[in-house]
Design a protein around this motif. Structure first.
Motif, PDB file in Angstrom:
ATOM      1  N   ARG A  56      10.106   5.347   0.627  1.00 21.67           N
ATOM      2  CA  ARG A  56      11.137   4.485   1.105  1.00 21.67           C
ATOM      3  C   ARG A  56      11.316   4.979   2.786  1.00 21.67           C
ATOM      4  NH1 ARG A  56      13.049   5.927  -4.236  1.00 21.67           N
ATOM      5  NH2 ARG A  56      13.675   8.069  -3.740  1.00 21.67           N
ATOM      6  N   ARG A  57      10.541   5.699   3.418  1.00 18.30           N
ATOM      7  CA  ARG A  57      10.674   6.088   4.639  1.00 18.30           C
ATOM      8  C   ARG A  57       9.792   5.203   5.732  1.00 18.30           C
ATOM      9  NH1 ARG A  57      12.140  11.816   5.127  1.00 18.30           N
ATOM     10  NH2 ARG A  57      13.344  12.173   3.264  1.00 18.30           N
ATOM     11  N   ASN A  58      10.349   5.257   7.010  1.00 17.75           N
ATOM     12  CA  ASN A  58       9.513   4.330   8.035  1.00 17.75           C
ATOM     13  C   ASN A  58       8.421   5.378   8.624  1.00 17.75           C
ATOM     14  OD1 ASN A  58      11.282   2.384   7.892  1.00 17.75           O
ATOM     15  ND2 ASN A  58      12.687   3.019   9.188  1.00 17.75           N
ATOM     16  N   THR A  59       8.818   6.477   8.648  1.00 16.48           N
ATOM     17  CA  THR A  59       7.588   7.506   8.997  1.00 16.48           C
ATOM     18  C   THR A  59       7.503   8.503   7.827  1.00 16.48           C
ATOM     19  OG1 THR A  59       9.372   8.941   9.977  1.00 16.48           O
ATOM     20  CG2 THR A  59       8.161   7.265  11.368  1.00 16.48           C
ATOM     21  N   PRO A  60       6.070   8.892   7.684  1.00 12.30           N
ATOM     22  CA  PRO A  60       5.714   9.719   6.549  1.00 12.30           C
ATOM     23  C   PRO A  60       6.335  11.372   6.806  1.00 12.30           C
ATOM     24  CG  PRO A  60       3.949   9.350   7.898  1.00 12.30           C
ATOM     25  CD  PRO A  60       5.015   8.679   8.321  1.00 12.30           C
ATOM     26  N   ILE A  61       6.685  11.769   5.572  1.00 16.03           N
ATOM     27  CA  ILE A  61       7.225  13.382   5.416  1.00 16.03           C
ATOM     28  C   ILE A  61       5.964  14.022   5.859  1.00 16.03           C
ATOM     29  CG2 ILE A  61       8.091  14.831   4.005  1.00 16.03           C
ATOM     30  CD1 ILE A  61       9.340  12.802   2.387  1.00 16.03           C
ATOM     31  N   MET A 105       0.794  -1.305   0.086  1.00 19.22           N
ATOM     32  CA  MET A 105       0.082   0.086   0.024  1.00 19.22           C
ATOM     33  C   MET A 105       0.887   1.174  -0.074  1.00 19.22           C
ATOM     34  SD  MET A 105      -2.872   1.109   2.864  1.00 19.22           S
ATOM     35  CE  MET A 105      -3.545   2.755   2.636  1.00 19.22           C
ATOM     36  N   ASN A 106       0.475   2.198  -0.891  1.00 15.60           N
ATOM     37  CA  ASN A 106       1.359   3.461  -0.934  1.00 15.60           C
ATOM     38  C   ASN A 106       1.175   4.483   0.265  1.00 15.60           C
ATOM     39  OD1 ASN A 106       2.604   2.987  -3.526  1.00 15.60           O
ATOM     40  ND2 ASN A 106       0.720   3.634  -4.571  1.00 15.60           N
ATOM     41  N   LYS A 107       2.154   4.958   0.650  1.00 19.22           N
ATOM     42  CA  LYS A 107       2.355   5.579   2.020  1.00 19.22           C
ATOM     43  C   LYS A 107       1.856   6.981   1.711  1.00 19.22           C
ATOM     44  CE  LYS A 107       5.969   2.981   3.974  1.00 19.22           C
ATOM     45  NZ  LYS A 107       7.476   3.333   4.282  1.00 19.22           N
ATOM     46  N   ARG A 108       1.018   7.732   2.543  1.00 23.71           N
ATOM     47  CA  ARG A 108       0.701   9.207   2.242  1.00 23.71           C
ATOM     48  C   ARG A 108       1.507  10.037   2.922  1.00 23.71           C
ATOM     49  NH1 ARG A 108      -4.807   9.876   1.529  1.00 23.71           N
ATOM     50  NH2 ARG A 108      -4.298  12.097   1.413  1.00 23.71           N
ATOM     51  N   PHE A 109       1.666  11.524   2.518  1.00 25.79           N
ATOM     52  CA  PHE A 109       2.197  12.470   3.572  1.00 25.79           C
ATOM     53  C   PHE A 109       1.491  12.600   4.602  1.00 25.79           C
ATOM     54  CE2 PHE A 109       3.417  14.378  -1.045  1.00 25.79           C
ATOM     55  CZ  PHE A 109       4.769  13.818  -0.749  1.00 25.79           C
ATOM     56  N   GLU A 110       2.185  13.259   5.872  1.00 29.86           N
ATOM     57  CA  GLU A 110       1.431  13.751   6.832  1.00 29.86           C
ATOM     58  C   GLU A 110       1.029  14.979   6.578  1.00 29.86           C
ATOM     59  OE1 GLU A 110       1.740  14.537  11.399  1.00 29.86           O
ATOM     60  OE2 GLU A 110       3.549  14.171  10.637  1.00 29.86           O
ATOM     61  N   GLN A 111      -0.283  15.391   6.733  1.00 29.86           N
ATOM     62  CA  GLN A 111      -0.878  16.634   6.282  1.00 29.86           C
ATOM     63  C   GLN A 111      -0.662  17.371   7.590  1.00 29.86           C
ATOM     64  OE1 GLN A 111      -4.660  16.341   4.204  1.00 29.86           O
ATOM     65  NE2 GLN A 111      -3.854  14.313   3.415  1.00 29.86           N
ATOM     66  N   THR A 112      -0.154  18.695   7.476  1.00 27.01           N
ATOM     67  CA  THR A 112      -0.068  19.641   8.934  1.00 27.01           C
ATOM     68  C   THR A 112      -0.429  20.783   8.602  1.00 27.01           C
ATOM     69  OG1 THR A 112       2.426  20.323   8.419  1.00 27.01           O
ATOM     70  CG2 THR A 112       2.017  18.109   9.539  1.00 27.01           C
ATOM     71  N   TRP A 113      -0.624  21.725   9.703  1.00 28.06           N
ATOM     72  CA  TRP A 113      -1.001  22.954   9.549  1.00 28.06           C
ATOM     73  C   TRP A 113      -0.211  23.933  10.333  1.00 28.06           C
ATOM     74  CZ3 TRP A 113      -5.287  24.719   6.451  1.00 28.06           C
ATOM     75  CH2 TRP A 113      -5.828  25.791   6.501  1.00 28.06           C
ATOM     76  N   ARG A 114       0.367  25.016   9.697  1.00 27.06           N
ATOM     77  CA  ARG A 114       1.051  25.983  10.924  1.00 27.06           C
ATOM     78  C   ARG A 114      -0.221  26.515  11.735  1.00 27.06           C
ATOM     79  NH1 ARG A 114       5.866  30.092   9.703  1.00 27.06           N
ATOM     80  NH2 ARG A 114       6.622  30.234  11.787  1.00 27.06           N
TER      81      ARG A 114
END
Length: 389
Positions: free
Chosen positions: A339-344, A1-10
């Motif tokens: 390639r990451r263990n945790t999402p960007i 399953m493809n990983k998603r980015f983590e969506q953040t907000w300032r």
């Protein structure tokens, strides 16, 4: 399953006009914030970090990234009294790690964190955008700041236009507003005064470009042990805008700069906050090429866009509509993310003031609806690319 980015907000804290409830409705799950009430160079107390984290988590969100722990001018200039500020910075990092926060954004821009000349450029559709105009910067530099030799830093055409604007267009109130905008600090923090700026300018004149880079690498080496022991990832933000201004050197403006920083302290903690808008304002910057070159050290991303003219002036465009090939950049980071263990984590950086927000008091670039549009567009772009890779 493809990983998603983590969506953040300032989020600028409890006094931000945009509430955490608003953030949840936008669909972000992570918060990017800082303790703006703590003076530059002071230790971030454990209790203050815990309280901010409590507020965020009680709203059902996560404090994902710190933006920023400011680097004191004593460190940037490597003054004789830099030692205590360096120790304070290390302790702030330890305190953040003790609270489970491990990505820290910062910048190494002298004196000013960012520079624009107008905060409300009206778009054809009536929305308002942030704007940088070299002619207005020259007006400020030559006639308000009155920096010695300023005229020599601009093409003759800009010097002539600045003189015309100063003599025929701008009232004293206009010049005061221009000064306010150029010297504006981060919301919730202290603005820089002309007197403070000129005092710092003399210091940086002696430091220069190579000296500032040396100071950054010294700073990174000094905090390396603390970062490695506490699993802290430092993410340096590009210069904004990405070229020398007002007589100040800039060292994080292009691919070559970033490679020098990464290779200068070649350790995993030493990373990048990749800002497509800041880098996109550089006329010679190929943003996808930069992303490809340094993607392995990108720990946080700001996605926004800019539109430049032939003179190099730029306004902040819709997220998918400026000069930056956003699809190409996002695709590079999607592939890296797999390639990451945790999402960007990424956040929609800035946004037009639009719709109901035109009638509200908002932090420049940080109104709710413009960023909501940007988040939705980047989210859709991500899903579209993921569906075909």
């Amino acid at each position: 399953m493809n990983k998603r980015f983590e969506q953040t907000w300032r989020w600028y804290g409890p006094n931000d006009p945009v509430s955490l409830q608003d953030v949840k409705q936008a669909g972000a799950t992570g918060i990017v914030t800082a303790l703006h009430h703590i003076g530059h160079g002071e230790v971030w107390p454990l209790e203050d970090i815990q309280e901010r984290k409590r507020i965020i988590e009680e709203s059902g969100l996560t404090w994902s990234v710190v933006e920023s722990v400011p680097v004191h001018e004593a460190i940037k200039t490597r003054r004789a009294d830099a030692g205590p500020y360096l120790e304070n910075y290390k302790q702030s990092l330890r305190n953040l790690a003790a609270c489970g926060i491990h990505i820290v954004t910062y910048n190494f821009m002298p004196v000013l964190d960012w520079t624009r000349t107008q905060l409300d450029l009206e778009m054809p559709n009536g929305a308002k955008a942030l704007y940088f105009d070299w002619n207005d910067l020259a007006v400020f530099d030559i006639y308000v700041l009155k920096r010695e030799g300023a005229e020599q830093d601009y093409p003759a055409s800009i010097v002539a236009e600045a003189k015309l604007r100063y003599e025929t267009k701008y009232s004293p109130a206009d010049l005061e507003e221009l000064k306010r905008v150029v010297l504006m600090g981060i919301p919730g923090e202290k603005d820089v005064t002309v007197e403070e700026f000129n005092k710092n300018l003399e210091t940086y004149k002696d430091i220069g470009l190579d000296g500032l880079l040396d100071n950054l690498l010294w700073f990174l080496n000094e905090i390396a042990e603390v970062c490695e022991e506490n699993n802290i990832k430092m993410a340096i933000h590009p210069d904004d805008p990405p070229y020398p201004i007002l007589g100040l050197p800039r060292i994080a403006s292009n691919k070559e700069d970033y490679l020098k920083i990464i290779q200068g302290v070649d350790k995993a903690f030493n990373g990048v906050c990749f800002c497509t808008g800041s880098l996109g304002a550089g006329k010679d910057n190929n943003v996808p090429e930069i992303a490809e070159a340094i993607k392995h050290r990108v720990y946080f991303a700001h996605f926004r866009n800019v539109k430049k003219d032939a003179e190099g002036n730029f306004f902040e465009a819709d997220h998918l509509a400026g000069d930056v090939d956003m699809a190409a950049v996002v695709k590079i980071f999607i592939e890296e993310n797999q390639r990451r263990n945790t999402p960007i984590p990424f956040r929609p950086d800035h946004g037009h003031q639009m719709l109901d927000d035109l009638h509200k008091q908002t932090n420049p670039g940080y109104s709710a609806i413009g960023r909501l549009r940007g988040l939705a567009e980047v989210r859709g772009l991500e899903l579209g690319i993921l569906s075909v890779i």
